[in-house]
Design an enzyme around this catalytic site. Structure first.
Site, short mmCIF file in Angstrom:
data_model
loop_
_atom_site.label_atom_id
_atom_site.label_comp_id
_atom_site.label_asym_id
_atom_site.label_seq_id
_atom_site.Cartn_x
_atom_site.Cartn_y
_atom_site.Cartn_z
N ARG A 1 0.94 -0.87 0.25
CA ARG A 1 -0.46 -0.04 -0.25
C ARG A 1 0.04 1.24 -0.02
O ARG A 1 0.31 1.48 -0.64
CB ARG A 1 -0.58 -0.02 1.19
CG ARG A 1 -1.59 1.16 1.01
CD ARG A 1 -2.17 1.10 3.22
NE ARG A 1 -2.53 -0.68 2.90
CZ ARG A 1 -4.07 -0.74 2.31
NH1 ARG A 1 -4.49 0.04 1.65
NH2 ARG A 1 -4.14 -1.92 1.81
N THR A 2 2.00 1.42 0.55
CA THR A 2 2.66 2.23 0.78
C THR A 2 3.14 2.86 0.37
O THR A 2 3.37 3.91 -0.12
CB THR A 2 3.01 2.92 1.92
OG1 THR A 2 2.29 2.44 3.19
CG2 THR A 2 4.42 3.99 2.48
#
Lengths: 303, 303, 303
Positions: free
Chosen positions: C50-51
């Protein structure tokens, strides 16, 4: 031609296939900037370097960009317990399209149900589909034989657990005078759902465990890999040697007939077949690239 | 200068090295679009973040694109049993050049034998080569000492299983008045193939297990890592402490002499050496970037 | 606004936050070429798809390029024993900025101490910070509530081992009339360092283990995941069911109140909450993208 999600080959008809393939042919050898500023995310819950590189190379050749994950299963929020649906909703903010490879049958449809950006099924489960592979298989047939009607095709080996063989069977039902021979041992026969579809569409098919009986007659020999990762019966070793294509077998094929294979190949096609005039499985990879360029351009450009 | 596959340092002569290094120097600090539309595939069967990033950064700085695999061994069709040759034939359709890191000695030559697109050897096996590392090592010597002839270089530590030390030895034989000292314990001595090559080319070399005896005399100290992954004798712990370069050792070197190291470093060079005027191993990384830009530009541009 | 390394939220004041958020808003839906020729390296010693995707998508949308590592821990020179400091010094030659995710608290500051190029802390250790997540959390509050002062916010669940909850607490101390309620079981309470900071800055806060007691009053409910990978007490199963937000709980919130969550979500928010008007956690992902675009543009452009 409008295309948003690409989940299964049943979405296509003869007309849309023709459009897609014409576009693919026009893209051969091309580098464009038509998808500049667009981002494709490769979301691979199962590793597949081949399929991933094919899509990413296609995207780059159209001027687009790529976000890539080699193997979500090992290295991501999947491990933290996130659902596929949540992951898709999140990646919707990062990418303009998502190519999804996942080990669960039906996962691509689940993803599409919650996704605003197009989902491209890059293979879902061992009983699911792999539609872009089937499209490139069919495109290969068209390019090499010059036709899609009037074809005798034999699928050989692992028919039960081979997504792209399943997907291609659905596509073939759209053409005229198709004959299919499914060659396999009983435990790896083609699924009933596909056979039912063929019956409903009046496609002639037969099943046999004897490859030799049809080898001289087929126009297309579709060889498959006995995927070790899906065979749980303990019979892997005996199954994998069952239908090896040797050079004498290849040489017995009729003039113009072709051997195709989605690759990777283990030893189900002997190396000495590679320079047979019938062997087109490496050429097929190049056809796959332009078919995927055509798919991405259709999905992301809309014009 | 024409360059297609880059497999081993024996491919170069003084003239082609000069051309390559002049090009590298001209590329320092540059960002170009000269490789726009070209695609480099990073195919790493062994993980190496450093080498991979160096090539990919070089490619991006020339305006090209990148397909990347962090570790094929874990996450790809390699697992499914595909041969290297098949993988290369497939990726030929996706990329304009392939940088290959592989654990088997000779794998780069095997890949080149079946590849239409250029193969760049990014390290093949513990007895193979790592030619681009050797090129950047030599370039570092030239930039820092201002010459390539008249040099006393000591290779220290793990000479048997260190591809780039092997590759650099081959390169050095092209220059005049080179003296090489191989410093190692008996079990990690430089291979006979390299020593034979030096003899045939009349390069003076000696072997010793005593680093102190030559430290004041050398122009270049080439330190190596005792690669844990290749030492199977169980002696790793004792071997790795054998030739640590401490600050007093560095301070005993003559003015202008340099310490180089392909990195990563574990503890074979003490941290307090890093700000010694002799320490150029981090600067070396920057030289490596422009040498790889020069290699890619030469291979992919052809002009 | 000048910004080089981004390590912790204490670096910001109201004025720089306003500038950053105004820039983020101006970038909504934009694709630019303003960072063309710049390279961002994603250096993830802990996996976080995600990041990583959020930063990489932000970089691509600004016209920049990306070098990416999914998981350094498994596949890199880290395995060979290299220090973080050495890795950073090397990557300085390859990239114009580095986003670092690392399992050790304080690692981002260690990296910044040796790095010439900007380090962006993408999460450091379970007792460290995750400043860009906190910035996007605060930006979400501003966009959804239209203010940053006069807010009652409840942090719920895993406060001890939740970097972004820690980071946001520091940010909130810069605003007026903030009330914080920390809702957790005793073993997962917010750290004393954060509470001390709040006391010194006269921020009102209370601690409770009863979510129901404050649910009707809060403007912002900040839900967290009970991160399995950080809970070593063996109580994971009991802890994780403790503060689930169900639809009735969501429905009891006051008009305009919002539920935020850094995601991934496991089951601490029931699926049926997703279409509640209070649920903004997926919208938050989109805010995160433009906040990270603003961060990259500020850090790399300097104008």
């Amino acid at each position: 031609m409008k295309l948003h999600h690409l989940i299964e080959t049943q979405q296509f008809d003869r007309s849309s296939l023709k459009q897609l393939f014409d576009l693919a042919t026009s893209l051969e050898g091309k580098r464009e900037r038509s998808l500049e500023g667009k981002i494709l995310a490769s979301l691979f819950y199962e590793p597949s370097t081949r399929t991933r590189f094919s899509f990413e190379s296609a995207m780059l050749r159209l001027g687009g960009d790529v976000l890539t994950m080699e193997s979500v299963r090992d290295s991501s929020s999947d491990k933290k317990g996130e659902t596929l649906e949540d992951a898709i909703k999140v990646i919707n903010h990062y990418a303009d399209a998502i190519v999804l490879r996942h080990s669960e049958t039906g996962s691509a449809a689940r993803a599409a149900a919650v996704s605003k950006v197009p989902i491209i099924n890059g293979g879902d489960g061992n009983l699911g589909q792999h539609p872009t592979q089937a499209l490139l298989d069919l495109y290969t047939v068209q390019r090499e034989l010059g036709r899609q009607d009037d074809i005798h095709i034999a699928f050989v080996g692992n028919l039960k657990y081979y997504r792209s063989a399943r997907s291609l069977s659905y596509l073939l039902s759209k053409y005229k005078n198709i004959r299919i021979t499914f060659v396999s041992v009983p435990e790896l026969q083609m699924g009933d759902d596909v056979k039912q579809h063929l019956r409903e569409n009046n496609v002639r098919f037969q099943e046999t465990d004897d490859m030799q009986s049809i080898i001289r007659d087929v126009d297309v020999l579709y060889q498959t890999r006995i995927a070790k990762e899906w065979i749980t019966t303990g019979d892997y070793e005996s199954l994998k040697g069952r239908y090896v294509i040797t050079r004498p077998i290849a040489d017995s094929m009729k003039k113009g007939a072709i051997i195709i294979h989605p690759l990777p190949r283990v030893d189900e096609i002997a190396i000495e077949v590679d320079d047979s005039p019938h062997a087109v499985y490496f050429k097929q990879v190049g056809y796959g690239l332009i078919v995927r360029m055509a798919i991405l351009k259709t999905i992301l450009n809309g014009k």
